[in-house]
Design a protein around this motif. Sequence first.
Motif, PDB file in Angstrom:
ATOM      1  N   GLU A 122       0.843  -1.213   0.000  1.00 18.28           N
ATOM      2  CA  GLU A 122       0.000   0.000   0.000  1.00 18.28           C
ATOM      3  C   GLU A 122       0.868   1.249   0.000  1.00 18.28           C
ATOM      4  O   GLU A 122       0.641   2.184  -0.770  1.00 18.28           O
ATOM      5  CB  GLU A 122      -0.858   0.035   1.266  1.00 18.28           C
ATOM      6  N   GLN A 123       1.882   1.244   0.873  1.00 18.46           N
ATOM      7  CA  GLN A 123       2.726   2.434   1.005  1.00 18.46           C
ATOM      8  C   GLN A 123       3.599   2.630  -0.236  1.00 18.46           C
ATOM      9  O   GLN A 123       3.839   3.753  -0.668  1.00 18.46           O
ATOM     10  CB  GLN A 123       3.600   2.317   2.260  1.00 18.46           C
ATOM     11  N   MET A 124       4.084   1.538  -0.797  1.00 23.64           N
ATOM     12  CA  MET A 124       4.911   1.631  -2.012  1.00 23.64           C
ATOM     13  C   MET A 124       4.078   2.176  -3.175  1.00 23.64           C
ATOM     14  O   MET A 124       4.553   3.023  -3.945  1.00 23.64           O
ATOM     15  CB  MET A 124       5.468   0.246  -2.384  1.00 23.64           C
ATOM     16  N   LEU A 125       2.861   1.704  -3.297  1.00 25.65           N
ATOM     17  CA  LEU A 125       2.027   2.158  -4.421  1.00 25.65           C
ATOM     18  C   LEU A 125       1.637   3.624  -4.231  1.00 25.65           C
ATOM     19  O   LEU A 125       1.530   4.372  -5.209  1.00 25.65           O
ATOM     20  CB  LEU A 125       0.812   1.244  -4.574  1.00 25.65           C
ATOM     21  N   LYS A 126       1.461   4.032  -2.977  1.00 23.15           N
ATOM     22  CA  LYS A 126       1.188   5.451  -2.707  1.00 23.15           C
ATOM     23  C   LYS A 126       2.396   6.297  -3.130  1.00 23.15           C
ATOM     24  O   LYS A 126       2.260   7.317  -3.794  1.00 23.15           O
ATOM     25  CB  LYS A 126       0.927   5.621  -1.203  1.00 23.15           C
ATOM     26  N   LEU A 127       3.590   5.811  -2.779  1.00 24.64           N
ATOM     27  CA  LEU A 127       4.816   6.530  -3.137  1.00 24.64           C
ATOM     28  C   LEU A 127       4.970   6.612  -4.659  1.00 24.64           C
ATOM     29  O   LEU A 127       5.300   7.665  -5.215  1.00 24.64           O
ATOM     30  CB  LEU A 127       6.022   5.819  -2.522  1.00 24.64           C
ATOM     31  N   LEU A 128       4.714   5.501  -5.324  1.00 28.67           N
ATOM     32  CA  LEU A 128       4.902   5.463  -6.781  1.00 28.67           C
ATOM     33  C   LEU A 128       3.869   6.340  -7.493  1.00 28.67           C
ATOM     34  O   LEU A 128       4.144   6.891  -8.564  1.00 28.67           O
ATOM     35  CB  LEU A 128       4.833   4.017  -7.288  1.00 28.67           C
ATOM     36  N   ALA A 129       2.699   6.491  -6.901  1.00 30.56           N
ATOM     37  CA  ALA A 129       1.663   7.334  -7.512  1.00 30.56           C
ATOM     38  C   ALA A 129       2.066   8.807  -7.481  1.00 30.56           C
ATOM     39  O   ALA A 129       1.563   9.614  -8.258  1.00 30.56           O
ATOM     40  CB  ALA A 129       0.338   7.137  -6.781  1.00 30.56           C
ATOM     41  N   GLY A 130       3.011   9.152  -6.596  1.00 25.53           N
ATOM     42  CA  GLY A 130       3.431  10.549  -6.463  1.00 25.53           C
ATOM     43  C   GLY A 130       4.616  10.918  -7.332  1.00 25.53           C
ATOM     44  O   GLY A 130       5.299  11.883  -7.030  1.00 25.53           O
ATOM     45  N   ALA A 131       4.887  10.170  -8.416  1.00 28.21           N
ATOM     46  CA  ALA A 131       6.003  10.472  -9.334  1.00 28.21           C
ATOM     47  C   ALA A 131       7.315  10.706  -8.585  1.00 28.21           C
ATOM     48  O   ALA A 131       7.819  11.823  -8.544  1.00 28.21           O
ATOM     49  CB  ALA A 131       5.665  11.673 -10.209  1.00 28.21           C
ATOM     50  N   PRO A 132       7.866   9.689  -7.971  1.00 31.60           N
ATOM     51  CA  PRO A 132       9.103   9.858  -7.205  1.00 31.60           C
ATOM     52  C   PRO A 132      10.290  10.200  -8.113  1.00 31.60           C
ATOM     53  O   PRO A 132      10.262   9.912  -9.307  1.00 31.60           O
ATOM     54  CB  PRO A 132       9.304   8.483  -6.559  1.00 31.60           C
ATOM     55  N   PRO A 133      11.337  10.808  -7.546  1.00 28.55           N
ATOM     56  CA  PRO A 133      12.511  11.205  -8.343  1.00 28.55           C
ATOM     57  C   PRO A 133      13.303   9.988  -8.828  1.00 28.55           C
ATOM     58  O   PRO A 133      13.113   8.878  -8.316  1.00 28.55           O
ATOM     59  CB  PRO A 133      13.340  12.042  -7.361  1.00 28.55           C
TER      60      PRO A 133
END
Length: 410
Positions: A122-133
């Motif tokens: 859940e947390q990884m997909l949230k992070l990936l949805a935010g266009a990480p650097p």
Amino acid sequence: MPEAPSSPGPAAPPAPGLAERYRSVRAYTEGLCAPLVTEDFVVSSMPDVSPTKWHLAHSSWFFETFVLTRHAPGYIPVNPRYAFLFNSYYVQAGERHCRAQRGLVTRPTVEEVLQYRRHVDEQMLKLLAGAPPPEVRSLVELGLHHEQQHQELLLTDIKHVMWTNPLRPALWPAGTAPWAAWHQSSPRPGAIGWREVPDGIRHVGNDTSGFAFDNERPAHRVFLDRYRIADRLVTNAEFRAFIEDGGYRRADLWLAAGWAIVQNEHRGAPIYWDQAGDGWTEFTLSGQLSLVDAAPVNHLSYFEADAYARWAGLRLPTEFEWEVAARTHPDLSQLFGERWQWTQSAYVAYPGFRPAPGAVGEYNGKWMSDQWVLRGSSCATPDGHARITYRNFFPSDARWQFTGIRLAAP
Ligand SMILES: [Fe+2]
């Protein structure tokens, strides 16, 4: 003189598609567990084998430690003690549990570990949805390739666990595994054919901008003398001829350390073979089956592969001979997807190798002693994981991986 090839290093994977790949790789790991019952997840059958539960947790810990804790603002680890249990060997990431005792850990339960995975997902997909650097995307990419390595280890480990059980349980009825056929993987009857590679200066290693582990870089040049390489792997029938010719009783065929093990442990055949009347059976993930003559021999140690080559009057290829032959003769069979192929190359750094700074730099570099390089991939390697420049590595007596022989000759 040609310029040395440049090694730009990998570019970060593009953000679109990364979340989808994350979902798919994580789901594949759990799919491998479908035939297991709860008790199967917990056992370790020897110090090299980790329990399935540990693989599920450790691959999640990797994302939690190297991605979420450092790059997801406000992330709180599910349980701070999990780091002690599920850190494998990253000294810079803190203290860790003893590898040989992973099979004694009954808590957290399998269900709690699966909840841990869901939380990390859940947390990884949230992070990936935010266009990480790019830096974060590269770590995610590394985490996915790491998880794929554990998919193969999960299978080799559970196979050893099932073999250790006197009931010799079958996990997938023959022919029903959703990927490679475990047992009868593309038999190649008929004599070995030979491909010749002329001498010359060759480019080896990875110089692409795509993903590669740090140990595949930098690309560089080597000189290779003319050699020949076998167009297929050594079969069970050929290895049986070595046994029947007294291969395990002839000291002259073995390296001293390998011969000592053969003597001390009274070895006379590959690990999963059993004699049955005049013939042999082999333990597989589909249970104990008759040995298939034309299938590539499996689960050999470096010592066994080397002794066989000596008996045959031939030798193992070096890792660069393997790589150059794979490029110049793509018609060679069984390069990938059958058995990892032992080479006679020690696992050492390429000239100019630099591990990444910090704990993640411990991934490959610190293992560069007392191991041999294997090339290709096996029937347990997930799709899309192998590469022509991939360097797998194991110590001389490792037998529980899907490992076989491709011969070379002067
Ligand atoms: Fe790992």
